[in-house]
Scaffold this motif. Structure first.
Motif, PDB file in Angstrom:
ATOM      1  N   THR A   1       0.871  -1.167   0.000  1.00 14.72           N
ATOM      2  CA  THR A   1       0.000   0.000   0.000  1.00 14.72           C
ATOM      3  C   THR A   1       0.915   1.226   0.000  1.00 14.72           C
ATOM      4  O   THR A   1       2.111   1.110  -0.233  1.00 14.72           O
ATOM      5  CB  THR A   1      -0.905   0.020   1.245  1.00 14.72           C
ATOM      6  OG1 THR A   1      -0.090   0.223   2.416  1.00 14.72           O
ATOM      7  CG2 THR A   1      -1.670  -1.289   1.381  1.00 14.72           C
ATOM      8  N   ALA A   2       0.360   2.381   0.290  1.00 18.02           N
ATOM      9  CA  ALA A   2       1.186   3.590   0.399  1.00 18.02           C
ATOM     10  C   ALA A   2       1.307   4.038   1.851  1.00 18.02           C
ATOM     11  O   ALA A   2       1.788   5.136   2.125  1.00 18.02           O
ATOM     12  CB  ALA A   2       0.583   4.710  -0.450  1.00 18.02           C
ATOM     13  N   MET A   3       0.898   3.186   2.788  1.00 21.04           N
ATOM     14  CA  MET A   3       0.864   3.574   4.199  1.00 21.04           C
ATOM     15  C   MET A   3       2.236   3.426   4.854  1.00 21.04           C
ATOM     16  O   MET A   3       2.875   2.372   4.767  1.00 21.04           O
ATOM     17  CB  MET A   3      -0.169   2.740   4.956  1.00 21.04           C
ATOM     18  CG  MET A   3      -1.587   2.908   4.441  1.00 21.04           C
ATOM     19  SD  MET A   3      -2.818   2.066   5.471  1.00 21.04           S
ATOM     20  CE  MET A   3      -2.976   3.234   6.827  1.00 21.04           C
ATOM     21  N   VAL A   4       2.659   4.483   5.517  1.00 18.46           N
ATOM     22  CA  VAL A   4       3.933   4.508   6.237  1.00 18.46           C
ATOM     23  C   VAL A   4       3.643   4.470   7.735  1.00 18.46           C
ATOM     24  O   VAL A   4       2.901   5.306   8.250  1.00 18.46           O
ATOM     25  CB  VAL A   4       4.740   5.769   5.882  1.00 18.46           C
ATOM     26  CG1 VAL A   4       6.025   5.836   6.697  1.00 18.46           C
ATOM     27  CG2 VAL A   4       5.053   5.796   4.386  1.00 18.46           C
ATOM     28  N   THR A   5       4.207   3.501   8.434  1.00 15.63           N
ATOM     29  CA  THR A   5       3.946   3.344   9.870  1.00 15.63           C
ATOM     30  C   THR A   5       5.053   3.916  10.747  1.00 15.63           C
ATOM     31  O   THR A   5       4.841   4.154  11.931  1.00 15.63           O
ATOM     32  CB  THR A   5       3.796   1.856  10.221  1.00 15.63           C
ATOM     33  OG1 THR A   5       5.024   1.181   9.893  1.00 15.63           O
ATOM     34  CG2 THR A   5       2.649   1.218   9.444  1.00 15.63           C
ATOM     35  N   ASN A   6       6.248   4.082  10.190  1.00 17.63           N
ATOM     36  CA  ASN A   6       7.461   4.445  10.949  1.00 17.63           C
ATOM     37  C   ASN A   6       7.956   3.298  11.817  1.00 17.63           C
ATOM     38  O   ASN A   6       8.798   3.498  12.692  1.00 17.63           O
ATOM     39  CB  ASN A   6       7.251   5.695  11.818  1.00 17.63           C
ATOM     40  CG  ASN A   6       7.430   6.978  11.025  1.00 17.63           C
ATOM     41  OD1 ASN A   6       7.951   6.954   9.913  1.00 17.63           O
ATOM     42  ND2 ASN A   6       6.995   8.085  11.581  1.00 17.63           N
ATOM     43  N   PHE A   7       7.440   2.093  11.590  1.00 18.62           N
ATOM     44  CA  PHE A   7       7.935   0.917  12.298  1.00 18.62           C
ATOM     45  C   PHE A   7       9.125   0.337  11.527  1.00 18.62           C
ATOM     46  O   PHE A   7       9.141   0.395  10.292  1.00 18.62           O
ATOM     47  CB  PHE A   7       6.853  -0.161  12.409  1.00 18.62           C
ATOM     48  CG  PHE A   7       5.688   0.209  13.296  1.00 18.62           C
ATOM     49  CD1 PHE A   7       5.737   1.328  14.112  1.00 18.62           C
ATOM     50  CD2 PHE A   7       4.542  -0.576  13.317  1.00 18.62           C
ATOM     51  CE1 PHE A   7       4.669   1.666  14.933  1.00 18.62           C
ATOM     52  CE2 PHE A   7       3.462  -0.250  14.130  1.00 18.62           C
ATOM     53  CZ  PHE A   7       3.527   0.879  14.939  1.00 18.62           C
ATOM     54  N   PRO A   8      10.091  -0.243  12.217  1.00 23.79           N
ATOM     55  CA  PRO A   8      11.240  -0.854  11.526  1.00 23.79           C
ATOM     56  C   PRO A   8      10.953  -2.274  11.037  1.00 23.79           C
ATOM     57  O   PRO A   8      11.863  -3.071  10.864  1.00 23.79           O
ATOM     58  CB  PRO A   8      12.330  -0.844  12.606  1.00 23.79           C
ATOM     59  CG  PRO A   8      11.577  -0.938  13.880  1.00 23.79           C
ATOM     60  CD  PRO A   8      10.280  -0.213  13.677  1.00 23.79           C
ATOM     61  N   PHE A   9       9.705  -2.593  10.830  1.00 19.90           N
ATOM     62  CA  PHE A   9       9.300  -3.886  10.290  1.00 19.90           C
ATOM     63  C   PHE A   9       8.050  -3.677   9.449  1.00 19.90           C
ATOM     64  O   PHE A   9       7.413  -2.619   9.494  1.00 19.90           O
ATOM     65  CB  PHE A   9       9.048  -4.910  11.410  1.00 19.90           C
ATOM     66  CG  PHE A   9       8.011  -4.483  12.415  1.00 19.90           C
ATOM     67  CD1 PHE A   9       6.666  -4.780  12.236  1.00 19.90           C
ATOM     68  CD2 PHE A   9       8.379  -3.771  13.553  1.00 19.90           C
ATOM     69  CE1 PHE A   9       5.707  -4.382  13.162  1.00 19.90           C
ATOM     70  CE2 PHE A   9       7.433  -3.369  14.494  1.00 19.90           C
ATOM     71  CZ  PHE A   9       6.096  -3.673  14.290  1.00 19.90           C
ATOM     72  N   VAL A  10       7.696  -4.688   8.669  1.00 17.67           N
ATOM     73  CA  VAL A  10       6.561  -4.601   7.746  1.00 17.67           C
ATOM     74  C   VAL A  10       5.437  -5.496   8.243  1.00 17.67           C
ATOM     75  O   VAL A  10       5.685  -6.609   8.723  1.00 17.67           O
ATOM     76  CB  VAL A  10       6.981  -5.034   6.324  1.00 17.67           C
ATOM     77  CG1 VAL A  10       5.818  -4.864   5.346  1.00 17.67           C
ATOM     78  CG2 VAL A  10       8.184  -4.232   5.847  1.00 17.67           C
ATOM     79  N   ILE A  11       4.203  -5.014   8.124  1.00 12.38           N
ATOM     80  CA  ILE A  11       3.023  -5.787   8.515  1.00 12.38           C
ATOM     81  C   ILE A  11       2.280  -6.219   7.256  1.00 12.38           C
ATOM     82  O   ILE A  11       1.904  -5.387   6.434  1.00 12.38           O
ATOM     83  CB  ILE A  11       2.075  -4.955   9.409  1.00 12.38           C
ATOM     84  CG1 ILE A  11       2.807  -4.459  10.658  1.00 12.38           C
ATOM     85  CG2 ILE A  11       0.844  -5.781   9.794  1.00 12.38           C
ATOM     86  CD1 ILE A  11       2.004  -3.459  11.473  1.00 12.38           C
ATOM     87  N   GLN A  12       2.074  -7.521   7.106  1.00  4.75           N
ATOM     88  CA  GLN A  12       1.331  -8.078   5.976  1.00  4.75           C
ATOM     89  C   GLN A  12       0.149  -8.886   6.497  1.00  4.75           C
ATOM     90  O   GLN A  12       0.291  -9.707   7.406  1.00  4.75           O
ATOM     91  CB  GLN A  12       2.239  -8.967   5.122  1.00  4.75           C
ATOM     92  CG  GLN A  12       1.598 -10.193   4.497  1.00  4.75           C
ATOM     93  CD  GLN A  12       0.528  -9.878   3.464  1.00  4.75           C
ATOM     94  OE1 GLN A  12       0.580  -8.846   2.802  1.00  4.75           O
ATOM     95  NE2 GLN A  12      -0.450 -10.759   3.318  1.00  4.75           N
ATOM     96  N   ALA A  13      -1.029  -8.635   5.914  1.00  5.22           N
ATOM     97  CA  ALA A  13      -2.220  -9.424   6.256  1.00  5.22           C
ATOM     98  C   ALA A  13      -3.259  -9.218   5.161  1.00  5.22           C
ATOM     99  O   ALA A  13      -3.099  -8.371   4.272  1.00  5.22           O
ATOM    100  CB  ALA A  13      -2.774  -9.016   7.622  1.00  5.22           C
TER     101      ALA A  13
END
Length: 484
Positions: free
Chosen positions: A335-347
């Motif tokens: 997507t184009a969403m930036v979380t600022n987390f140092p990991f990626v969330i996939q679901a």
């Protein structure tokens, strides 16, 4: 050759029957709903796909959902040429090659429909498409897309068909250009042509946009796909012959089953080769965990799904990315969403119509997000104890979401993760002598500077501190105040 020609005639006849039955072409009385159908298709496509990038995402998604013969290495290749092989006057043509099993009559019927995707209700089987208008997204960049697959040679037109008044979904048999020899020239005369080819004569005002999107595709785009392991982008004109970009799964471990049967992990290495630049590599530790769908979070378009499967991707070092920011949320594709987390969330999130973000007020998505802290805590504990995976403990702790997010719901996840980790034994700690290691809670941990550590070890070696004293006794003996 005779058998091939016969098959072609049969397919042409079937297409003629479809045009007659579905769109009343050739009948005396036209279908009174045809004009309404044309307007509905036009409006729906305009609403769902507002940016040129969506057609690339949809084509990759279609390739992931396609069927392949056993043992075949999936090929997905985008080739851009200035040649007008369709004879439509296009300033450039994009060809998409895919070695799937090829189109059948059912596939043709499906692509001539709206919202009747064969993938609906099949999320459990691994299909990631669902809207039923994926192919129609190519009309963003091409007014006359062509499909050559399994001897089905058809084209579509965004302009209303003169026989029925409907555009977008009415198939026309291709008997002239493009010729098969022209397609082979573009792909490579010495190469075996894949079963399916999409030929997109580009609109004049879309050529540069398509060129830009092809050169800026997300480098992590294959990270969460199960079939597509390699993606090529190249030009076939002399001045662009060496401009080849490749994204591929360079290596992948087998799934490592853990004590909890709901979870497993693996290590994937992505390889990105950008035209004449050096190849970039990055490893990712992927933690995959399943959670039962709660009754209060069920929605009609996911009624066949019983489990939320969440995958968290932790990069070994610098992530592969475009620009300054990194995408934090994937729904199989980025997507184009930036979380600022140092990991990626996939679901399996439900997306906004723009496909650029997930719906943050959707109960299905909220249920998934509620499970993310638990998945992270389990993944983090696994990372801390998998010392052979990471060169240092410091690298593991860099996965903690320390930065605030601009999106409030992700800050809530961050706080939940922080609360859960605070009481867990996740910090590796050494006794002063360095002879043993144990895990303690963050509140018990004390960080000792190297010089001070050396001083204590020296005092111990000189007998100023007994090596038999406990760590707590040593603190008292030294009269040191620690900040936890």
């Amino acid at each position: 050759m005779a058998a091939s020609h016969t098959n072609e005639k049969l397919r042409s006849a079937k297409l003629h029957m479809l045009r007659t039955k579905k769109f009343s072409i050739g009948k005396k009385e036209p279908n009174p709903l045809t004009l309404d159908l044309h307007h509905a298709v036009t409006s729906l496509s305009a609403e769902l796909y507002q940016k040129d990038i969506h057609f690339l995402m949809e084509l990759i998604q279609n390739a992931e959902d396609n069927e392949y013969k056993k043992g075949v290495e999936l090929t997905l290749e985008f080739v851009l040429t200035k040649k007008d092989i369709t004879g439509t006057g296009a300033p450039a043509t994009l060809l998409v090659f895919n070695n799937e099993v090829g189109f059948s009559r059912k596939n043709i019927d499906s692509i001539c429909s709206i919202g009747r995707s064969k993938k609906k209700g099949k999320r459990q089987q691994g299909f990631i498409g669902e809207k039923g208008i994926g192919f129609k997204s190519v009309f963003l960049v091409s007014s006359q897309p062509h499909i050559f697959s399994n001897r089905y040679w058809v084209r579509f037109n965004e302009e209303p068909n003169q026989d029925c008044g409907i555009g977008y979904v009415v198939p026309e048999w291709v008997s002239g250009k493009p010729h098969l020899s022209s397609i082979c020239d573009v792909y490579g005369v010495n190469k075996i042509l894949p079963t399916t080819t999409f030929i997109l004569p580009l609109k004049p005002d879309k050529v540069e946009a398509v060129r830009a999107q092809l050169s800026e595709h997300h480098p992590e785009i294959l990270l969460f796909l199960s079939k597509v392991k390699r993606l090529y982008v190249r030009g076939c004109d002399p001045e662009e012959a060496d401009d080849v970009s490749t994204i591929s799964i360079f290596s992948e471990t087998e799934h490592m089953d853990l004590s909890d049967e709901r979870a497993n992990s693996r290590v994937v290495q992505l390889s990105v080769k950008e035209k004449k630049c050096d190849t970039e590599l990055c490893k990712y530790y992927l933690w995959r965990e399943a959670f039962p769908v709660k009754p209060g979070n069920q929605v009609s378009i996911r009624m066949d799904v019983e489990k939320w499967v969440i995958t968290l991707a932790f990069p070994f070092g610098e992530r592969l990315r475009r620009g300054m920011s990194s995408v934090g949320i994937f729904a199989f594709l980025p997507t184009a969403m930036v979380t600022n987390f140092p990991f990626v969330i996939q679901a399996d999130f439900i997306l906004a119509s723009s496909r650029e973000s997930i719906l943050l007020d959707n109960v299905w998505n909220l249920g998934i997000l509620d499970c993310v802290p638990s998945a992270f805590v389990n993944a983090f504990q696994s990372c801390v104890r998998e010392l052979q995976l990471f060169p240092s403990v410091d690298q593991t702790f860099q996965f903690l979401p320390a930065q605030d997010s601009a999106i409030p719901v992700f800050n809530n996840l961050r706080e939940s993760i922080k609360t859960s980790l605070r009481c867990l034994r996740i910090v590796p700690s050494e006794i002063f002598s360095g002879k043993s290691c144990l895990f303690i809670t963050p509140e018990q941990a004390v960080r000792v500077l190297p010089k001070f550590r050396d001083l204590v070890l020296q005092m111990e070696s000189e007998g100023a501190i007994s090596s038999n004293l406990s760590s707590l006794d040593k603190r008292r003996k030294l009269g040191i105040v620690y900040n936890c």
